[in-house]
Structure formats: C-alpha cells, structure tokens
Design an enzyme around this catalytic site. Structure first.
Site, PDB file in Angstrom:
ATOM      1  N   PHE A  33       0.834  -1.209   0.000  1.00 21.59           N
ATOM      2  CA  PHE A  33       0.000   0.000   0.000  1.00 21.59           C
ATOM      3  C   PHE A  33       0.868   1.258   0.000  1.00 21.59           C
ATOM      4  CE2 PHE A  33      -4.241  -1.658   1.192  1.00 21.59           C
ATOM      5  CZ  PHE A  33      -3.921  -2.910   1.702  1.00 21.59           C
ATOM      6  N   LYS A  47       2.588   5.779 -10.312  1.00 22.65           N
ATOM      7  CA  LYS A  47       1.859   4.533 -10.005  1.00 22.65           C
ATOM      8  C   LYS A  47       1.862   3.625 -11.237  1.00 22.65           C
ATOM      9  CE  LYS A  47      -0.118   3.427  -6.793  1.00 22.65           C
ATOM     10  NZ  LYS A  47       0.299   2.697  -5.554  1.00 22.65           N
ATOM     11  N   THR A  68      -4.190   2.211  -8.616  1.00 21.18           N
ATOM     12  CA  THR A  68      -5.261   3.185  -8.756  1.00 21.18           C
ATOM     13  C   THR A  68      -5.837   3.207 -10.168  1.00 21.18           C
ATOM     14  OG1 THR A  68      -5.649   5.573  -8.788  1.00 21.18           O
ATOM     15  CG2 THR A  68      -3.407   4.880  -9.151  1.00 21.18           C
ATOM     16  N   ASP A  69      -7.078   3.687 -10.281  1.00 24.94           N
ATOM     17  CA  ASP A  69      -7.676   3.855 -11.621  1.00 24.94           C
ATOM     18  C   ASP A  69      -7.040   5.007 -12.388  1.00 24.94           C
ATOM     19  OD1 ASP A  69      -8.760   5.987 -10.175  1.00 24.94           O
ATOM     20  OD2 ASP A  69     -10.859   5.473 -10.575  1.00 24.94           O
ATOM     21  N   GLU A  70      -6.292   5.880 -11.670  1.00 24.81           N
ATOM     22  CA  GLU A  70      -5.745   7.070 -12.342  1.00 24.81           C
ATOM     23  C   GLU A  70      -4.708   6.717 -13.396  1.00 24.81           C
ATOM     24  OE1 GLU A  70      -4.821  10.504 -10.065  1.00 24.81           O
ATOM     25  OE2 GLU A  70      -6.465  10.171  -8.669  1.00 24.81           O
ATOM     26  N   TYR A  84       1.819  11.894 -10.053  1.00 26.17           N
ATOM     27  CA  TYR A  84       1.366  10.795  -9.189  1.00 26.17           C
ATOM     28  C   TYR A  84       0.955   9.580 -10.025  1.00 26.17           C
ATOM     29  CZ  TYR A  84      -2.001   7.913  -6.643  1.00 26.17           C
ATOM     30  OH  TYR A  84      -2.675   6.842  -6.127  1.00 26.17           O
TER      31      TYR A  84
HETATM   32  P1  NAD Z   1      -1.873   7.548   2.188  1.00 27.01           P
HETATM   33  O1  NAD Z   1      -1.082   8.676   1.601  1.00 27.01           O
HETATM   34  O2  NAD Z   1      -2.977   7.860   3.125  1.00 27.01           O
HETATM   35  O3  NAD Z   1      -0.895   6.543   2.953  1.00 27.01           O
HETATM   36  C1  NAD Z   1       0.330   6.131   2.427  1.00 27.01           C
HETATM   37  C2  NAD Z   1       1.129   5.425   3.536  1.00 27.01           C
HETATM   38  O4  NAD Z   1       2.355   4.982   2.969  1.00 27.01           O
HETATM   39  C3  NAD Z   1       1.466   6.344   4.721  1.00 27.01           C
HETATM   40  O5  NAD Z   1       1.260   5.657   5.938  1.00 27.01           O
HETATM   41  C4  NAD Z   1       2.950   6.638   4.526  1.00 27.01           C
HETATM   42  O6  NAD Z   1       3.636   6.899   5.729  1.00 27.01           O
HETATM   43  C5  NAD Z   1       3.425   5.352   3.861  1.00 27.01           C
HETATM   44  N1  NAD Z   1       4.637   5.525   3.055  1.00 27.01           N
HETATM   45  C6  NAD Z   1       4.901   6.516   2.156  1.00 27.01           C
HETATM   46  N2  NAD Z   1       6.113   6.341   1.621  1.00 27.01           N
HETATM   47  C7  NAD Z   1       6.620   5.209   2.178  1.00 27.01           C
HETATM   48  C8  NAD Z   1       7.840   4.494   2.010  1.00 27.01           C
HETATM   49  N3  NAD Z   1       8.789   4.925   1.156  1.00 27.01           N
HETATM   50  N4  NAD Z   1       8.020   3.362   2.725  1.00 27.01           N
HETATM   51  C9  NAD Z   1       7.077   2.927   3.605  1.00 27.01           C
HETATM   52  N5  NAD Z   1       5.935   3.576   3.804  1.00 27.01           N
HETATM   53  C10 NAD Z   1       5.689   4.698   3.100  1.00 27.01           C
HETATM   54  O7  NAD Z   1      -2.380   6.717   0.947  1.00 27.01           O
HETATM   55  P2  NAD Z   1      -3.758   5.914   0.770  1.00 27.01           P
HETATM   56  O8  NAD Z   1      -4.798   6.834   0.276  1.00 27.01           O
HETATM   57  O9  NAD Z   1      -3.979   5.095   1.961  1.00 27.01           O
HETATM   58  O10 NAD Z   1      -3.351   4.971  -0.462  1.00 27.01           O
HETATM   59  C11 NAD Z   1      -2.748   3.694  -0.227  1.00 27.01           C
HETATM   60  C12 NAD Z   1      -2.456   3.046  -1.567  1.00 27.01           C
HETATM   61  O11 NAD Z   1      -3.672   2.895  -2.294  1.00 27.01           O
HETATM   62  C13 NAD Z   1      -1.534   3.874  -2.455  1.00 27.01           C
HETATM   63  O12 NAD Z   1      -0.682   2.991  -3.134  1.00 27.01           O
HETATM   64  C14 NAD Z   1      -2.480   4.556  -3.436  1.00 27.01           C
HETATM   65  O13 NAD Z   1      -1.845   4.805  -4.662  1.00 27.01           O
HETATM   66  C15 NAD Z   1      -3.568   3.517  -3.575  1.00 27.01           C
HETATM   67  N6  NAD Z   1      -4.907   4.004  -3.906  1.00 27.01           N
HETATM   68  C16 NAD Z   1      -5.469   5.032  -3.179  1.00 27.01           C
HETATM   69  C17 NAD Z   1      -6.786   5.424  -3.470  1.00 27.01           C
HETATM   70  C18 NAD Z   1      -7.462   6.516  -2.685  1.00 27.01           C
HETATM   71  O14 NAD Z   1      -8.571   6.931  -3.063  1.00 27.01           O
HETATM   72  N7  NAD Z   1      -6.895   7.007  -1.595  1.00 27.01           N
HETATM   73  C19 NAD Z   1      -7.502   4.786  -4.482  1.00 27.01           C
HETATM   74  C20 NAD Z   1      -6.873   3.760  -5.221  1.00 27.01           C
HETATM   75  C21 NAD Z   1      -5.587   3.357  -4.891  1.00 27.01           C
HETATM   76  O1  DAU Z   2      -8.893   7.589  -8.299  1.00 22.88           O
HETATM   77  C1  DAU Z   2      -8.109   7.105  -7.260  1.00 22.88           C
HETATM   78  C2  DAU Z   2      -7.283   8.227  -6.679  1.00 22.88           C
HETATM   79  O2  DAU Z   2      -8.180   9.048  -5.944  1.00 22.88           O
HETATM   80  C3  DAU Z   2      -6.136   7.755  -5.798  1.00 22.88           C
HETATM   81  O3  DAU Z   2      -5.221   7.039  -6.577  1.00 22.88           O
HETATM   82  C4  DAU Z   2      -5.431   8.945  -5.138  1.00 22.88           C
HETATM   83  O4  DAU Z   2      -4.442   8.488  -4.246  1.00 22.88           O
HETATM   84  C5  DAU Z   2      -6.473   9.736  -4.382  1.00 22.88           C
HETATM   85  O5  DAU Z   2      -5.876  10.876  -3.807  1.00 22.88           O
HETATM   86  C6  DAU Z   2      -7.605  10.151  -5.310  1.00 22.88           C
HETATM   87  O6  DAU Z   2      -7.143  11.125  -6.288  1.00 22.88           O
HETATM   88  P1  DAU Z   2      -8.042  12.400  -6.669  1.00 22.88           P
HETATM   89  O7  DAU Z   2      -7.157  13.413  -7.241  1.00 22.88           O
HETATM   90  O8  DAU Z   2      -9.232  11.996  -7.440  1.00 22.88           O
HETATM   91  O9  DAU Z   2      -8.532  12.788  -5.172  1.00 22.88           O
HETATM   92  P2  DAU Z   2      -8.697  14.188  -4.428  1.00 22.88           P
HETATM   93  O10 DAU Z   2      -9.459  13.918  -3.191  1.00 22.88           O
HETATM   94  O11 DAU Z   2      -7.413  14.921  -4.322  1.00 22.88           O
HETATM   95  O12 DAU Z   2      -9.644  15.001  -5.422  1.00 22.88           O
HETATM   96  C7  DAU Z   2     -10.917  14.495  -5.789  1.00 22.88           C
HETATM   97  C8  DAU Z   2     -11.529  15.488  -6.751  1.00 22.88           C
HETATM   98  O13 DAU Z   2     -11.847  16.695  -6.034  1.00 22.88           O
HETATM   99  C9  DAU Z   2     -10.598  15.916  -7.879  1.00 22.88           C
HETATM  100  O14 DAU Z   2     -11.368  16.091  -9.060  1.00 22.88           O
HETATM  101  C10 DAU Z   2     -10.032  17.245  -7.411  1.00 22.88           C
HETATM  102  C11 DAU Z   2     -11.169  17.826  -6.593  1.00 22.88           C
HETATM  103  N1  DAU Z   2     -10.758  18.701  -5.473  1.00 22.88           N
HETATM  104  C12 DAU Z   2      -9.818  18.230  -4.595  1.00 22.88           C
HETATM  105  C13 DAU Z   2      -9.403  19.009  -3.537  1.00 22.88           C
HETATM  106  C14 DAU Z   2      -8.347  18.503  -2.581  1.00 22.88           C
HETATM  107  C15 DAU Z   2     -11.344  19.940  -5.297  1.00 22.88           C
HETATM  108  O15 DAU Z   2     -12.229  20.366  -6.084  1.00 22.88           O
HETATM  109  N2  DAU Z   2     -10.928  20.718  -4.244  1.00 22.88           N
HETATM  110  C16 DAU Z   2      -9.970  20.306  -3.363  1.00 22.88           C
HETATM  111  O16 DAU Z   2      -9.620  21.098  -2.441  1.00 22.88           O
END
Ligand code: NAD
Ligand code: DAU
Length: 356
Positions: free
Chosen positions: A80, A163, A133-135, A159
């Site tokens: 993760f 990924k 991620t879907d991105e 980002y």
């Molecule tokens: P997050 O930023 O909340 O957490 C990331 C964690 O990784 C943190 O605890 C951080 O300390 C740790 N980390 C960062 N660099 C590190 C390193 N070099 N070694 C060890 N640990 C490290 O992220 P999240 O939102 O929980 O996402 C987790 C995973 O899921 C990521 O790979 C992200 O790309 C993927 N993902 C996130 C989303 C989303 O919506 N948040 C959706 C799809 C996939």
């Molecule tokens: O799709 C999966 C991804 O979703 C993950 O891989 C990423 O780790 C996660 O951060 C997320 O990416 P997004 O860029 O979609 O998430 P974020 O919450 O940053 O933004 C969601 C949407 O809202 C995006 O279109 C940008 C917009 N946004 C975001 C912020 C922070 C705003 O309009 N205002 C804001 O202040």
C-alpha cells in the site's frame, strides 16, 4: 501464518490492517515510513495485539525488507505504501518517483530474493499484491465506457505516472521472473482515517471549522467513489482467489461530480450538526483555480472482480458517506492532531492565492 503490509499507517492501509485483524487469525507486520500521511493513532486499538507488529521503515530499504522477510516468513506481501496526493505530486514530484517507482523496485527485488529461496510449496503459495489506482488509465470523456483492465495506460499527473510505472514493474517481475503477483486498480476511496488533504475529508473539516470549501474549476469533474472497507474486502478476496499475474479493477459503480459530493456532505452536516447561525454549509463553497492537467472523469468497470471472484461492495454511496461524516463528527481529536504546522503549511501552499 503472517502477512507483511507496507504503508499500513496510511488511510487505506490502516483500514486494511484493522479489517484484517477482524477477519483473520493471521499476524500482520506493518512496515511504514510514517510520512506526513502515516498516523499510528489510526491503529491504537490494536497496538497491543499479539497478532500485530509495527516496523518503522522505508520500502526502499532492501536490507531492512530482506531482514523482515527472513525473520517473519510472510506468505503474502501487500504493497500500500505510496505518495498518494495528486496536488502534492504537482508541487513536488520527487518523493513520488522515489517511493512509488524506486521504492517499489527495491521492494520487488527483496521479495524476489526471498521467494527464490523458498521451498517449492512456499514459492507456490507466496503472493505479492500491489495496490494501485484507476488514475493510471487517464481521463474519460462524458460518454466513454468505464475503464476495464484492458484500458490503455494514459497517466496524466506525476502521481499517476509514478503509479503506472510501479504497476509495470510488478507486471514485469511476473513475466520475467515468475514472481507470483496480483495488482488491483481501485477508484476513489473515502471513509474513516482519510487525511484531510483529499476532497471529502477536507470538505468536512473545513465546513465544521467555518472555512471556505474550495472547489477546483467548475466542480463538474467526475470521480467513482468506493467506501474504504469495501476496498479492503476486495483486496482480501483478490489475495484469496485472484489468478496470478492478473489485474483486477475495483469500484463501486458510484460516479459523481465533485460539486454533488460537496453538496451531499453539506446537506448531511446541515442535518447532523447545523451551523450556529442557521445558514446552510453550502454557503461556504468557493470556486478556486483548477488543478493543472486535471483529469475530467474516472469510472471503473468492476465486472471482472464481480464475475470471477464474486466480490461486491456492501455500502452504497448514501450509506457510506453518512458513516464517514458521522466518523469525523465523533473524532474531532483525530483531525485536530493532524492539523499541525506541516498541515497548515500545505494548505497555505496549495490554496493561498488560488483564485477562480
Ligand atoms: P496515504 O497517503 O494515506 O498513505 C500512504 C502510507 O504509505 C502512509 O502511511 C505513509 O507513511 C506510507 N509511506 C509513504 N512512503 C513510504 C515508504 N517509502 N516506505 C514505507 N511507507 C511509506 O495513501 P492511501 O490513500 O492510503 O493509499 C494507499 C495506496 O492505495 C496507495 O498505493 C495509493 O496509490 C492507492 N490508492 C489510493 C486510493 C485513494 O482513493 N486514496 C484509491 C486507489 C488506490
Ligand atoms: O482515483 C483514485 C485516486 O483518488 C487515488 O489514486 C489517489 O491516491 C487519491 O488521492 C484520489 O485522487 P483524486 O485526485 O481523485 O482525489 P482528491 O481527493 O485529491 O480530489 C478528488 C476530486 O476533487 C478531484 O477532481 C479534485 C477535486 N478537489 C480536490 C481538492 C483537494 C477539489 O475540487 N478541491 C480540493 O480542495
């Protein structure tokens, strides 16, 4: 049996570790670097559990990973760990390259060395599950079909490019060396312990603090939302039954424009914690300059994981978002602890002077 989770102190990782201990007797080793996004407060409820070990470290530290693998002999490694915030990757891509690409490479190398020394049975049963991620698929226009696993990779931000690179490395380690890998590509998560730099938690905490709710551009960008515990159940299912070398898209069939999300959050807050002045929270919405290179629409076609592994999400967006808002109302200390100097510096960097 033991599993090794990386990034287990972050948003999804900590939800996964908690969820794992609720569903399994197997021990979890959690390796996390504790960047700004890692928070051990998420895991206080299990810190004394015999089933749980925390290790402070970097996925790029091959020597440390090698020692952990030799000592704990995990039957699965779930990656993760990542830098995860698109806006931060725009301000400073370096850490994204370092952790998401170089870090994943070092982790793969350490796991490959460990795997090559296992018995034939151990080799057959080992799994390396990479959480992505879907991105990586880029952006869809309004009428295009949702991303399938065969969609071309077209990452648009530092980002998503980092990924995408990590996904390719994982794929290559399977094709070249036979490493038993699984990759998941999930849509936007939301739920408890979500760091308030991301849209939904930022809107909740800003609304409650009486601060502006910054909507980028016209607010009509579409994301496909999944409650984090549904993501965790999907990962457990892929680990259990996924076919080696395969990728699985994970999503909740929940496409919504950002502005609708902000309106829903405001409406729930109006009901659960009305503003003292009787006005609606949506009065706090402000339109700010758009994110550079902002992807317009993401949508996940989740039919493969539904059909082949029988997985389905348990929450609808309506039930999940209500639980999420309630969680933030119930846990103001968690948010307050995070909003330290470093968090304030980030908010200033990303939002000050960002006029529509
Ligand atoms: P997050 O930023 O909340 O957490 C990331 C964690 O990784 C943190 O605890 C951080 O300390 C740790 N980390 C960062 N660099 C590190 C390193 N070099 N070694 C060890 N640990 C490290 O992220 P999240 O939102 O929980 O996402 C987790 C995973 O899921 C990521 O790979 C992200 O790309 C993927 N993902 C996130 C989303 C989303 O919506 N948040 C959706 C799809 C996939
Ligand atoms: O799709 C999966 C991804 O979703 C993950 O891989 C990423 O780790 C996660 O951060 C997320 O990416 P997004 O860029 O979609 O998430 P974020 O919450 O940053 O933004 C969601 C949407 O809202 C995006 O279109 C940008 C917009 N946004 C975001 C912020 C922070 C705003 O309009 N205002 C804001 O202040």
């Amino acid at each position: 049996m033991t599993i090794l989770v990386t990034g287990g102190a972050g948003f999804i990782g900590s939800n996964f570790v908690l969820d794992w201990l609720d569903h399994s007797d197997e021990a979890v080793i959690n390796l996390d670097k504790l960047t700004y996004a890692g928070n051990l407060a998420n895991l206080v409820s299990i810190e004394r559990s015999q089933q749980y070990v925390f290790v402070h470290g970097d996925i790029g530290d091959s020597a440390l990973i090698g020692r952990l693998l030799a000592e704990h002999q995990p039957r699965a490694i779930l990656n993760f760990a990542a830098e995860s915030h698109v806006d931060r990757s725009i301000h400073g891509p370096g850490d994204f390259i370092e952790t998401n690409i170089v870090g994943t490479f070092h982790l793969l190398e350490a796991v490959r060395a460990y795997w090559s020394r296992l018995s034939p049975d151990g080799q057959r049963s080992l799994r390396f599950l990479h959480v992505s991620t879907d991105e990586v698929y880029g952006s869809l226009s309004k009428d295009e079909p949702a991303f399938t696993e065969n969609h071309r990779y077209e990452p648009n931000s530092p980002y998503s490019a980092s990924k995408a690179a990590s996904d390719h490395l994982v794929r290559a380690y399977h094709h070249t060396y036979g490493l038993p890998v699984l990759t998941t590509n999930c849509s936007n998560n939301y739920g408890p312990y979500h760091f308030p730099e991301k849209l939904i938690p930022l809107m909740i905490v800003n609304a409650l603090a009486g601060k502006p709710l910054p909507v980028y551009g016209d607010g009509q960008q579409i994301r496909d939302w999944l409650y984090v515990k549904d993501h965790c159940s999907a990962i457990r299912r892929v680990l259990e039954a996924g076919a080696l070398g395969e990728t699985y898209n994970i999503g909740g069939w929940n496409e919504k424009p950002n502005l609708d999300i902000v309106h829903m959050v405001c409406a729930i807050l109006d009901e659960l914690k009305p503003r003292a002045d009787g006005r609606a929270y949506r009065a706090q919405i402000t339109y700010v300059a758009d994110r550079p290179g902002h992807d317009r629409r993401y949508a996940i076609d989740a039919r493969k994981i539904e059909r082949e592994l029988g997985w389905k999400p348990a929450e609808t967006f309506e039930t999940g978002i209500r639980k999420t808002v309630q969680w933030y109302l119930d846990n103001p200390d968690w948010t307050a602890d995070i909003q330290s100097g470093a968090y304030r510096e980030w908010v200033e960097k990303n939002y000050t002077g960002r006029t529509a």
